[in-house]
Every structure is written in structure tokens, then in C-alpha cells.
Write an enzyme that holds these catalytic residues in place. Structure first.
Site, PDB file in Angstrom:
ATOM      1  N   ASP A 184      72.524 -11.062 106.386  1.00 36.96           N
ATOM      2  CA  ASP A 184      72.280 -12.034 107.438  1.00 36.96           C
ATOM      3  C   ASP A 184      73.427 -11.921 108.437  1.00 36.96           C
ATOM      4  O   ASP A 184      74.493 -11.365 108.134  1.00 36.96           O
ATOM      5  CB  ASP A 184      72.218 -13.431 106.822  1.00 36.96           C
ATOM      6  CG  ASP A 184      72.149 -14.535 107.859  1.00 36.96           C
ATOM      7  OD1 ASP A 184      71.375 -14.401 108.813  1.00 36.96           O
ATOM      8  OD2 ASP A 184      72.907 -15.515 107.710  1.00 36.96           O
ATOM      9  N   ASP A 228      74.343 -14.663 111.362  1.00 37.94           N
ATOM     10  CA  ASP A 228      75.009 -15.922 111.679  1.00 37.94           C
ATOM     11  C   ASP A 228      75.584 -16.576 110.438  1.00 37.94           C
ATOM     12  O   ASP A 228      74.885 -16.772 109.431  1.00 37.94           O
ATOM     13  CB  ASP A 228      74.032 -16.892 112.348  1.00 37.94           C
ATOM     14  CG  ASP A 228      73.587 -16.400 113.717  1.00 37.94           C
ATOM     15  OD1 ASP A 228      73.888 -15.247 114.062  1.00 37.94           O
ATOM     16  OD2 ASP A 228      72.933 -17.174 114.441  1.00 37.94           O
TER      17      ASP A 228
END
Length: 426
Positions: free
Chosen positions: A207, A209
Site C-alpha cells: 500500500d 498512503d
């Protein structure tokens, strides 16, 4: 050929199973020679030069050095000459005394006992790693039916990382038994099955963020649009799993309508990589791993990260632009929770890596499907719902600690950096 003989004959293209021959030395007399004392060059060579005079074979060797004190164990065959055992013992003790070391020699039979089935690598990360937490972990391994065959330190900073080689307990049983201890004692514990698959080249997908970077990209855009607080509130609710991701994304993006798209360059400059991100990526690439990112954020940032960091794969949403301004919409299918898992599978197919050899890293509810689909799902400083669902959790702010879960040591990382002349900046 009659029917009875035909039935007994092996089928074409197959061979009858042949049991492994017994080890003729399995019960032969052996000597365990243990040397301990202050470590210095020449001790190991000196011991084996002493043993060489008695024409013994080496069955096993193990050496450990801790704070300058060494323990050297050599398992050797019994001398064949009658009466030579006593002479060997006396000679080794004399050599040890002259070398300012201590010696212990134990007679017995055969090699080490065979390790039990159900072999695992149990990696423990602590900051710090206390005696109390170590006692709890080792006791739980025993209660789960496991035996600790070897213990090895992977790193001493920025966290203490220790690996236990465990046999006799199924990895799934160990993982369940140790999950409670991890939370209760403030340590991170990963349980991985042992075997060749751990050494295979893998695909690692992260991922973006709050995982690979410290920021939420949409909040960086929102700060330039003057709606940061409103966007942050929607983001937090979505990450907790309280809102449908696609609806929350579209609601947040709508607040960016009219913002000049040239602000993208400023946002890219504001992005802060998570400590250890560069180290993680360059180490994985050196090992031949493929690395990708998948984000509920925006290609306006992930494309730049892919280029700068040399990533193999990247997928994210795209902010729509018209007449040089954001329209408040995204183009194409939204990369949501299910979309992240789809991209993981797509990356794996393109990389030629089975899903069982993939590692996924994420922090939010939007990452759950991806973490569950991967061979190893790592919750990185994650929300409680994600920590509970992932295979393992890392709760320290250093992304390169994931390398320890793969059995890579801090010394190996630093040695590779030194060889390449890579300055350590994260």
C-alpha cells in the site's frame, strides 16, 4: 504376463517408492567437544588441528559469539584406535588450558536427533525485547508442542529482531498461540513455514498512503484546496471501515474540483517516504524480488514514485483533469479493497510468481483483501481490525523491518550497502 503380476508391476512412467537407506552412523559412538571462553582468532583452527591427530570425522559444528565470548561445539566420531579416546580428551583439555579456554567433552551415540515435523521460523521484533516477553513467547512455543532448535539474532537496531527455528508444531497452531502474547507484551511476532519457499524469489506489494509513505496523498491535495480537515475526517472513517471506500473516495475527490492540476508537482515534493522504505526496496531488488505498489490514492503521485524508486508495478486511481484543473472526479474503475487484491493477482501473474510467494503490506481496512490473498500479509502500523486479520503485524515505524520477517539480517543489508557505496539515508 498374468493378471497378478501385471497388477504388481509399476505403471509406465512411474517408479516404485524406495525407502531411504538407514544411516549406518546413526547410532555410532560420538564425542561432543565443547569449547568456551574469550573469542579471538585461531581458536577454531586450533581445536580442529588438535582433533586431526586422532583421525576423527566431523559430524556437526556450531559456533556462537556473544559479547566477545564464544561457544564452539564440535560433534566428532569416536577415535578408532583403542584407548585413543582418553588421550584425545587429555590433549583437548591441555590445548584449551594453554589457549585460555575451557573444554567439556561428552560421549554419546549418533548425531543430533531428527527435527520434528511442522517446522517454522518464528521472528520476534521488540523495541525493546524484554526478558519477560521472551519468557512468555518461549513458554507458549513449548505449550503448543514446539521445540526450539536454534535461536539467531537478525538485528539489534532500530529494533531487536530474533528468529527461533521451531519444530514439532504446525505453523498455524503456533501463530494462534503467539498472537495473544504479541499484543500483551508489545512485540511483533511472525510465524512462517520453513522450507525452500522462504528462499524463493518473491513479489512484494505495498500500500502507499501511511505505509510506503507517511502521508495521505488526498490530504496533501486537499491542503492546497483549503479543505484538508473535511477530507481528513472522511479518510479516517473510511480507513476504520466505517464507510464504503468508493463512496468516500468520490466524496473527497469532489472537494478538489477546480483545483489547478499544476499543484501536482508541489504534492510530489511534499511526499515523505516512511523510514526504511528505500532500504526495503533496494534490498529486495538486490535479491531479485519484484516490488509493486497499489494505492487507493492517485497515479499523479504513484507514477512518480514508481519511476524514482525503480518499482516493477504500480496501480492507483487517476484524478480527472480538464482545462488544466481537477474536475472533482476519477477516471476508470476505482482501486478499492477488492481492486487491490485484483491488482496483486495481476502483478503476480505478470511476474510469474504464485500467490503463495507474494507478500502484501498495508495499514487500512482497504488493504484487507490484498493481505488475505497474499502468501504473507503484513499489517504495518495498522488499525486494530487489520492487525487482527493479517498474518503478522509490525508496529514500529521502520518499513525495512519487514526484511527480518524474510530472514534477512541487518548485517547483510549493511554489507550490501557498503559494497555498493550506498549512503544510508533512511
Amino acid at each position: 504376463m498374468d493378471a497378478e503380476n501385471a497388477a504388481a508391476a509399476p505403471q509406465h512412467g512411474t517408479r516404485p517408492a524406495v525407502p531411504a537407506p538407514p544411516d549406518p552412523a546413526e547410532d555410532a559412538p560420538t564425542l561432543l567437544v565443547k569449547i568456551f571462553g574469550k573469542d579471538r582468532p585461531g581458536i577454531t583452527a586450533g581445536l580442529f588441528e588438535t582433533l586431526a591427530a586422532y583421525d576423527v570425522d566431523v559430524v556437526d559444528i556450531e559456533q556462537v559469539v556473544t559479547r566477545g565470548r564464544m561457544v564452539l561445539c564440535a560433534l566428532v566420531t569416536m577415535p578408532a584406535t583403542r584407548g585413543a579416546e582418553g588421550e584425545l580428551r587429555a590433549t583437548v583439555h591441555t590445548w584449551a588450558e594453554a589457549s585460555r579456554m575451557e573444554a567439556e567433552i561428552i560421549s554419546g551415540r549418533g548425531d543430533n536427533r531428527r527435527r520434528g515435523e511442522g517446522r517454522s521460523h518464528v521472528t520476534v521484533l521488540g523495541s525493546p525485547l524484554t526478558a519477560e516477553s521472551t519468557a512468555a513467547i518461549t513458554a507458549l512455543i513449548t505449550r503448543a508442542g514446539g521445540n526450539i532448535d536454534r535461536i539467531f539474532r537478525l538485528a539489534k537496531y532500530p529494533v531487536t529482531a530474533v528468529e527461533f527455528a521451531v519444530s514439532g508444531a504446525e505453523p498455524s497452531v503456533l501463530r494462534s498461540a503467539l498472537a495473544v502474547a504479541a499484543g500483551a507484551h508489545g512485540v511483533d511476532i511472525a510465524v512462517m513455514p520453513a522450507g525452500l519457499q522462504r528462499r524463493a524469489q518473491r513479489l512484494v506489494v505495498m500500500d502507499v498512503d501511511s505505509t510506503m509513505i507517511q502521508d495521505e496523498v488526498i490530504e496533501l491535495f486537499a491542503a492546497h484546496a483549503g479543505c484538508e480537515d473535511e477530507v481528513a475526517a472522511i479518510t479516517a472513517a473510511a480507513m476504520r471501515g466505517e464507510l464504503d471506500f468508493e463512496q468516500s473516495l468520490r466524496a473527497r475527490v469532489a472537494l478538489l474540483a477546480g483545483l489547478d492540476a499544476s499543484v501536482t508537482d508541489k504534492v510530489r515534493a511534499e511526499v515523505r517516504l516512511t523510514p526504511g522504505a528505500r532500504t526495503l526496496i533496494r534490498t529486495l531488488k538486490r535479491l531479485g524480488y519484484q516490488v509493486g505498489i497499489v494505492s487507493g490514492g492517485f497515479t499523479q503521485v504513484t507514477d512518480d514514485l514508481q519511476e524514482r524508486l525503480g518499482l516493477d508495478f504500480a496501480a492507483a486511481n487517476t484524478l480527472e483533469v480538464a482545462d488544466g484543473k481537477f474536475t472533482g472526479k476519477v477516471t476508470g474503475p476505482v482501486v478499492d479493497r477488492a481492486g487491490k487484491a485484483r491488482h496483486l493477482r495481476r502483478f503476480a501473474e505478470q511476474a510469474g510468481v504464485p500467490l503463495s510467494q507474494t507478500v502484501a503490506i498495508g495499514d487500512g481496512a482497504n488493504d484487507l483483501d490484498m493481505l488475505n490473498a497474499a502468501g504473507l500479509g503484513v499489517a504495518f502500523n495498522a488499525k486494530p481490525v487489520v492487525r487482527q486479520a493479517a498474518d503478522t503485524a509490525v508496529n514500529v515505524p521502520f518499513l525495512d523491518t519487514v526484511l527480518y520477517l524474510l530472514g534477512i539480517t541487518r548485517e547483510e543489508i549493511e554489507a550490501a550497502d557498503a559494497l555498493d557505496g550506498t549512503p544510508v539515508t533512511d
